[in-house]
Design a protein around this motif. Sequence first.
Motif, PDB file in Angstrom:
ATOM      1  N   PHE A 115       0.885  -1.439  -0.058  1.00  0.00           N
ATOM      2  CA  PHE A 115      -0.119   0.461   0.629  1.00  0.00           C
ATOM      3  C   PHE A 115       0.753   1.588   0.051  1.00  0.00           C
ATOM      4  N   GLY A 116       0.077   2.414   0.006  1.00  0.00           N
ATOM      5  CA  GLY A 116       0.761   3.438  -0.012  1.00  0.00           C
ATOM      6  C   GLY A 116      -0.190   4.851  -0.071  1.00  0.00           C
ATOM      7  N   LYS A 117       0.345   5.611  -0.720  1.00  0.00           N
ATOM      8  CA  LYS A 117      -0.004   7.296  -0.656  1.00  0.00           C
ATOM      9  C   LYS A 117      -0.854   7.222  -2.185  1.00  0.00           C
ATOM     10  N   ILE A 118      -1.961   7.105  -2.676  1.00  0.00           N
ATOM     11  CA  ILE A 118      -2.887   7.377  -3.642  1.00  0.00           C
ATOM     12  C   ILE A 118      -3.475   8.842  -3.445  1.00  0.00           C
ATOM     13  N   GLY A 119      -3.701   9.748  -4.484  1.00  0.00           N
ATOM     14  CA  GLY A 119      -4.143  10.389  -4.360  1.00  0.00           C
ATOM     15  C   GLY A 119      -3.486  11.403  -3.276  1.00  0.00           C
ATOM     16  N   VAL A 157      -4.772  10.543  -0.052  1.00  0.00           N
ATOM     17  CA  VAL A 157      -4.988   9.687   1.412  1.00  0.00           C
ATOM     18  C   VAL A 157      -3.671   8.908   0.957  1.00  0.00           C
ATOM     19  N   ASP A 158      -3.861   8.133   1.987  1.00  0.00           N
ATOM     20  CA  ASP A 158      -2.616   6.739   2.757  1.00  0.00           C
ATOM     21  C   ASP A 158      -2.797   5.815   2.777  1.00  0.00           C
ATOM     22  N   GLU A 159      -1.945   5.125   2.726  1.00  0.00           N
ATOM     23  CA  GLU A 159      -2.541   3.433   2.925  1.00  0.00           C
ATOM     24  C   GLU A 159      -3.161   3.060   2.196  1.00  0.00           C
ATOM     25  N   ALA A 160      -3.102   2.963   0.719  1.00  0.00           N
ATOM     26  CA  ALA A 160      -4.372   2.810   0.234  1.00  0.00           C
ATOM     27  C   ALA A 160      -3.559   1.976  -1.105  1.00  0.00           C
ATOM     28  N   CYS A 161      -4.649   0.852  -1.477  1.00  0.00           N
ATOM     29  CA  CYS A 161      -4.108   0.216  -2.542  1.00  0.00           C
ATOM     30  C   CYS A 161      -4.826   0.145  -3.606  1.00  0.00           C
ATOM     31  N   GLY A 162      -4.837   0.202  -4.874  1.00  0.00           N
ATOM     32  CA  GLY A 162      -5.457   0.026  -6.406  1.00  0.00           C
ATOM     33  C   GLY A 162      -5.811   1.316  -6.968  1.00  0.00           C
ATOM     34  N   ASP A 163      -7.256   1.205  -8.027  1.00  0.00           N
ATOM     35  CA  ASP A 163      -7.177   1.896  -8.949  1.00  0.00           C
ATOM     36  C   ASP A 163      -8.278   3.188  -9.363  1.00  0.00           C
ATOM     37  N   GLY A 218     -23.336   3.527  -8.813  1.00  0.00           N
ATOM     38  CA  GLY A 218     -24.646   3.161  -8.558  1.00  0.00           C
ATOM     39  C   GLY A 218     -24.400   2.604  -6.693  1.00  0.00           C
ATOM     40  N   VAL A 219     -23.944   2.590  -6.373  1.00  0.00           N
ATOM     41  CA  VAL A 219     -23.707   1.746  -5.295  1.00  0.00           C
ATOM     42  C   VAL A 219     -23.647   2.847  -3.699  1.00  0.00           C
ATOM     43  N   GLU A 220     -25.200   2.703  -3.401  1.00  0.00           N
ATOM     44  CA  GLU A 220     -25.187   2.951  -1.998  1.00  0.00           C
ATOM     45  C   GLU A 220     -23.966   3.183  -0.686  1.00  0.00           C
ATOM     46  N   VAL A 221     -23.730   1.654  -1.067  1.00  0.00           N
ATOM     47  CA  VAL A 221     -22.924   1.518   0.151  1.00  0.00           C
ATOM     48  C   VAL A 221     -22.103   1.172  -0.050  1.00  0.00           C
ATOM     49  N   ALA A 222     -20.448   1.419   0.091  1.00  0.00           N
ATOM     50  CA  ALA A 222     -18.569   0.828  -0.036  1.00  0.00           C
ATOM     51  C   ALA A 222     -18.328  -0.591   1.484  1.00  0.00           C
ATOM     52  N   VAL A 223     -17.578  -0.693   1.857  1.00  0.00           N
ATOM     53  CA  VAL A 223     -17.327  -1.381   2.435  1.00  0.00           C
ATOM     54  C   VAL A 223     -16.051  -1.685   1.747  1.00  0.00           C
ATOM     55  N   THR A 224     -14.683  -1.122   2.531  1.00  0.00           N
ATOM     56  CA  THR A 224     -13.117  -1.121   1.774  1.00  0.00           C
ATOM     57  C   THR A 224     -12.258  -1.705   2.801  1.00  0.00           C
ATOM     58  N   GLN A 225     -10.985  -1.897   2.723  1.00  0.00           N
ATOM     59  CA  GLN A 225     -10.126  -2.625   3.780  1.00  0.00           C
ATOM     60  C   GLN A 225      -9.037  -0.809   2.833  1.00  0.00           C
ATOM     61  N   MET A 226      -8.575  -0.689   1.539  1.00  0.00           N
ATOM     62  CA  MET A 226      -7.342  -0.665   1.440  1.00  0.00           C
ATOM     63  C   MET A 226      -7.824   0.773   0.168  1.00  0.00           C
ATOM     64  N   THR A 266     -12.026  -1.437   6.375  1.00  0.00           N
ATOM     65  CA  THR A 266     -12.233  -2.904   7.738  1.00  0.00           C
ATOM     66  C   THR A 266     -11.047  -2.483   8.367  1.00  0.00           C
ATOM     67  N   ARG A 267     -10.627  -1.046   9.133  1.00  0.00           N
ATOM     68  CA  ARG A 267      -9.032  -0.756   9.961  1.00  0.00           C
ATOM     69  C   ARG A 267      -9.141   0.675  11.846  1.00  0.00           C
ATOM     70  N   GLY A 268      -8.866  -0.506  11.917  1.00  0.00           N
ATOM     71  CA  GLY A 268      -9.076   0.854  12.684  1.00  0.00           C
ATOM     72  C   GLY A 268      -9.477   2.358  12.847  1.00  0.00           C
ATOM     73  N   GLY A 269      -9.389   2.617  11.662  1.00  0.00           N
ATOM     74  CA  GLY A 269      -8.892   4.119  11.539  1.00  0.00           C
ATOM     75  C   GLY A 269      -9.166   4.420   9.777  1.00  0.00           C
ATOM     76  N   PRO A 270     -10.008   5.114   9.662  1.00  0.00           N
ATOM     77  CA  PRO A 270     -10.714   5.246   7.843  1.00  0.00           C
ATOM     78  C   PRO A 270      -8.694   6.034   7.018  1.00  0.00           C
ATOM     79  N   VAL A 271      -7.931   5.981   7.035  1.00  0.00           N
ATOM     80  CA  VAL A 271      -6.566   6.290   6.797  1.00  0.00           C
ATOM     81  C   VAL A 271      -6.422   6.641   4.782  1.00  0.00           C
ATOM     82  N   ASN A 272      -7.940   5.478   3.794  1.00  0.00           N
ATOM     83  CA  ASN A 272      -7.596   5.850   3.305  1.00  0.00           C
ATOM     84  C   ASN A 272      -8.892   6.640   2.610  1.00  0.00           C
TER      85      ASN A 272
END
Length: 322
Positions: free
Chosen positions: A42-46, A48-54, A64-72, A92-98
């Motif tokens: 993981f790393g900085k994306i835009g 936000v910190d500690e993120a992974c993905g595009d 069309g999504v109303e609810v999102a569950v994520t970790q990274m 799904t982490r102690g804080g929403p750093v991403n």
Amino acid sequence: MKILVAGDHFVTPELVTAALRERMGATHEITTLTSAWPYQPFGKIGEVDEACGDEDELIAALAGVEVAVTQMAPFTARVLAEADALRLIVCTRGGPVNVNVAAAAERGIEVRSTPGRNAPAAAEHTLALMLAALRRLPDVHATVRAGEWRSDLYALSAAGRELSGATVGLVGYGAIGARVARMLEAFDASVVVYDPYAAVESVSTLEELLSRSGVVSLHARLTAETHHLIDEAALARMPHGAVLVNTARGGLVDYDAVVDALESGRLGAAAFDVFEAEPIPAGSRILTAPNVVLTPHLAGATVQTAERAAALAAEAVASFLR
């Protein structure tokens, strides 16, 4: 309701989906997305910190999504600006750093997280590091693997120390720190706590905790106030030969000062799971410091942590819907 589960190879989409179905049945449409973490760091994306993905892939998945569950997944301002239907993000982490929480608030999107998900795992890892440092287990293990049988390690100058009877100072008394304190009681250790934000009375200053503690374990959040909380001056206040353990955040510690203290013998041993730069840069002094135990930010890495994160996230979604 349309729900996106943006998981990874630790908190997997399958775990979260199963937890959601268990609590809410099969009435909601659930789609999934899987990032490459932890196979890709993981790393900085835009912003936000500690993120992974595009970001573009996430924007497309959020249609069309109303609810999102994520970790990274990187919930940047750019991503949120395109998520017109989104009402809730559960990290799904102690804080929403991403997650850009301010940008989410501006759009009326609620953000929740799962504090305490890794408390049992991190507390157990903390105790393991304490014991490994006190008894110098990595170094002793290496001698046996090398075919040696070092009876000279029974010499008083080489012998380790016990937790039993030790005074252990905990800096921070959240879910992890409180659990570590309970575990230490079983070792007959005396526990002192410094946390100006917790409803616990122990010591009133960090200086007092440091001067009294043969083992110091860090469980504080990293803020501007706590950056390099343990520096050269703090280390000098600890008893000669004391042990320092950090499973919280690398920025709490001045690691150059720690290496100096280890090399001089002022600090007897140290054990770290977190570092200011991760991975540790090649040539870092901490890699060759004496009497140090190092693990690669794995304190929370247990099967139960992932399962607990999924369950807590599902409950957060169910609570939001209620």
